[in-house]
Design a protein around this motif. Sequence first.
Motif, mmCIF file in Angstrom:
data_model
loop_
_atom_site.group_PDB
_atom_site.id
_atom_site.type_symbol
_atom_site.label_atom_id
_atom_site.label_comp_id
_atom_site.label_asym_id
_atom_site.label_seq_id
_atom_site.Cartn_x
_atom_site.Cartn_y
_atom_site.Cartn_z
ATOM 1 N N VAL A 134 0.854 -1.184 0.000
ATOM 2 C CA VAL A 134 0.000 0.000 0.000
ATOM 3 C C VAL A 134 0.892 1.237 0.000
ATOM 4 O O VAL A 134 1.825 1.351 0.811
ATOM 5 C CB VAL A 134 -0.929 0.029 1.233
ATOM 6 N N THR A 135 0.654 2.194 -0.916
ATOM 7 C CA THR A 135 1.434 3.433 -1.023
ATOM 8 C C THR A 135 0.503 4.639 -0.877
ATOM 9 O O THR A 135 -0.717 4.542 -1.107
ATOM 10 C CB THR A 135 2.164 3.509 -2.379
ATOM 11 N N GLU A 136 1.125 5.799 -0.527
ATOM 12 C CA GLU A 136 0.341 7.034 -0.360
ATOM 13 C C GLU A 136 0.033 7.682 -1.695
ATOM 14 O O GLU A 136 -0.946 8.414 -1.838
ATOM 15 C CB GLU A 136 1.104 8.025 0.519
ATOM 16 N N THR A 137 0.883 7.555 -2.707
ATOM 17 C CA THR A 137 0.713 8.184 -4.012
ATOM 18 C C THR A 137 0.298 7.132 -5.032
ATOM 19 O O THR A 137 0.814 6.020 -5.037
ATOM 20 C CB THR A 137 2.029 8.846 -4.471
ATOM 21 N N ASP A 138 -0.597 7.625 -5.846
ATOM 22 C CA ASP A 138 -1.028 6.713 -6.919
ATOM 23 C C ASP A 138 0.015 6.772 -8.015
ATOM 24 O O ASP A 138 -0.007 7.644 -8.899
ATOM 25 C CB ASP A 138 -2.388 7.159 -7.456
ATOM 26 N N ILE A 139 0.997 5.911 -7.931
ATOM 27 C CA ILE A 139 2.128 5.913 -8.866
ATOM 28 C C ILE A 139 1.641 5.705 -10.297
ATOM 29 O O ILE A 139 2.154 6.332 -11.230
ATOM 30 C CB ILE A 139 3.140 4.825 -8.471
ATOM 31 N N TYR A 140 0.655 4.868 -10.462
ATOM 32 C CA TYR A 140 0.193 4.603 -11.811
ATOM 33 C C TYR A 140 -0.415 5.851 -12.447
ATOM 34 O O TYR A 140 -0.231 6.121 -13.633
ATOM 35 C CB TYR A 140 -0.847 3.468 -11.795
ATOM 36 N N ARG A 141 -1.135 6.643 -11.621
ATOM 37 C CA ARG A 141 -1.698 7.874 -12.164
ATOM 38 C C ARG A 141 -0.584 8.863 -12.510
ATOM 39 O O ARG A 141 -0.652 9.553 -13.519
ATOM 40 C CB ARG A 141 -2.658 8.493 -11.139
ATOM 41 N N LEU A 142 0.434 8.914 -11.661
ATOM 42 C CA LEU A 142 1.560 9.796 -11.937
ATOM 43 C C LEU A 142 2.255 9.398 -13.224
ATOM 44 O O LEU A 142 2.597 10.250 -14.059
ATOM 45 C CB LEU A 142 2.534 9.764 -10.754
ATOM 46 N N ILE A 143 2.467 8.116 -13.370
ATOM 47 C CA ILE A 143 3.134 7.653 -14.586
ATOM 48 C C ILE A 143 2.290 7.988 -15.807
ATOM 49 O O ILE A 143 2.809 8.396 -16.859
ATOM 50 C CB ILE A 143 3.397 6.136 -14.492
ATOM 51 N N LEU A 144 0.982 7.868 -15.668
ATOM 52 C CA LEU A 144 0.106 8.171 -16.788
ATOM 53 C C LEU A 144 0.178 9.647 -17.164
ATOM 54 O O LEU A 144 0.257 10.005 -18.342
ATOM 55 C CB LEU A 144 -1.338 7.787 -16.423
ATOM 56 N N LEU A 145 0.178 10.536 -16.134
ATOM 57 C CA LEU A 145 0.271 11.982 -16.414
ATOM 58 C C LEU A 145 1.592 12.335 -17.064
ATOM 59 O O LEU A 145 1.645 13.167 -17.987
ATOM 60 C CB LEU A 145 0.075 12.769 -15.115
ATOM 61 N N VAL A 146 2.673 11.745 -16.566
ATOM 62 C CA VAL A 146 3.987 12.025 -17.160
ATOM 63 C C VAL A 146 4.001 11.588 -18.612
ATOM 64 O O VAL A 146 4.534 12.281 -19.498
ATOM 65 C CB VAL A 146 5.092 11.334 -16.347
ATOM 66 N N GLY A 147 3.431 10.454 -18.872
ATOM 67 C CA GLY A 147 3.410 9.966 -20.249
ATOM 68 C C GLY A 147 2.621 10.888 -21.154
ATOM 69 O O GLY A 147 3.030 11.170 -22.291
ATOM 70 N N ILE A 148 1.485 11.396 -20.658
ATOM 71 C CA ILE A 148 0.688 12.300 -21.465
ATOM 72 C C ILE A 148 1.459 13.587 -21.728
ATOM 73 O O ILE A 148 1.446 14.133 -22.837
ATOM 74 C CB ILE A 148 -0.650 12.589 -20.771
ATOM 75 N N GLY A 149 2.172 14.082 -20.700
ATOM 76 C CA GLY A 149 2.931 15.314 -20.882
ATOM 77 C C GLY A 149 4.032 15.156 -21.914
ATOM 78 O O GLY A 149 4.268 16.051 -22.739
ATOM 79 N N VAL A 150 4.711 14.031 -21.892
ATOM 80 C CA VAL A 150 5.774 13.792 -22.867
ATOM 81 C C VAL A 150 5.211 13.789 -24.277
ATOM 82 O O VAL A 150 5.799 14.354 -25.203
ATOM 83 C CB VAL A 150 6.492 12.474 -22.540
ATOM 84 N N LYS A 151 4.050 13.184 -24.456
ATOM 85 C CA LYS A 151 3.439 13.146 -25.782
ATOM 86 C C LYS A 151 3.071 14.551 -26.258
ATOM 87 O O LYS A 151 3.267 14.891 -27.427
ATOM 88 C CB LYS A 151 2.193 12.261 -25.753
ATOM 89 N N VAL A 152 2.517 15.375 -25.348
ATOM 90 C CA VAL A 152 2.129 16.741 -25.742
ATOM 91 C C VAL A 152 3.347 17.549 -26.163
ATOM 92 O O VAL A 152 3.335 18.243 -27.188
ATOM 93 C CB VAL A 152 1.389 17.426 -24.576
ATOM 94 N N VAL A 153 4.390 17.471 -25.381
ATOM 95 C CA VAL A 153 5.620 18.207 -25.718
ATOM 96 C C VAL A 153 6.168 17.745 -27.051
ATOM 97 O O VAL A 153 6.601 18.554 -27.890
ATOM 98 C CB VAL A 153 6.667 18.023 -24.590
#
Length: 376
Positions: A326-345
Amino acid sequence: MIHAACCHLKTIKSDPRISKPLQNWMFCVLHVKKMIAVLVLFIMKPAGSVSADWSVTFENPNPCAVKGSSVEFRCSYNYPDREIARKIAWYKGQFIDGDWKRIALSDIPSYQNRSEYLGDLQHNCSLEIQDLQDDDAGYYYFRFDTDKYGRRSKESVYLTVTELKARVNPKRVRAGDTVTLECGASCPLSTTVWFKDGHPVSKPNFTAQAEDAGNYFCAVEGQESVQSDPVTLDVQYSPLNVSVEVSHAGLLTVGSSVNLTCSSAANPAADSYTWYRSTGSSSVLQVGSGQVLCLPSVDLSHSGLYICQSRNRLGENNSTQVLLTVTETDIYRLILLVGIGVKVVFLLLLPLFIIQAWRRWRNSTADTESHDYENV
């Protein structure tokens, strides 16, 4: 000799000097002499008489066969060499109106297409009967006729039709106990074979294991298509192959929910499930009971190794360990946002790279044309 005895009898009856009682006594004596003379003539017949060299022999006079199977009456017959066999027939003995009679099998409808004569018109008189039924049990006789005489067997074949009875002893055992398979019938049979759920069984005696539970039936070797009614062997054992299924794969975030389901193979079925969690130290905590462990809102304290213990009245067994993190941060959501940002750039910078490349190509083309002009 016989003629002389008859004349002597007439003389005695006509003689008035002989009293009536004496006549009767002398008459009986002479009658006995007449019978003896006839018997002597019969015995002294030459070797070519009807009774010489005539015989019918049954090799298996008391066969026993399973209902639904087939049976063969192995038979041979002999007669004088100068004779030729012209006709043969098999008969079955039956009581009709209180009299014992021999009925030809060809005249009995139930034997049509089930009886087959395997012999010939020389010395083999074997017969096969297929798809045996209870009514086929009884006495069978053979008869053959030559050019001059007919002969029927004095002896008979007595057929017994039986059914196979499969037994498992005992019917209910615990894993590790000895089981004996018995195949019985109303008469002795040849070698019998066993099957479990359609698969051959190597030995009729074995130590029972969980996989030995099932339906067993027996058959006569060589006639495996005719089988006994099945009997069931019940093997009881403690839980085996205990496993845990997790409803949520991967990492868990604080506040999410997860279910852990425990399953096992057991006979009788497991009636108790207990859950334990190990936190990495030597301590193990009981965290629940029941086949399903529900964690509706997890926090960091729910992290650890989980074990399910399954139990029935014969024993218990544990599953392998299952890790929950169990973790405090939703790592999968973070990874998803980072991936979306890389695509936009990447999409924004791609036109700039294309324009820059086109300009460089155009400048290089202009320089090439200028040099060509000067050379001319």
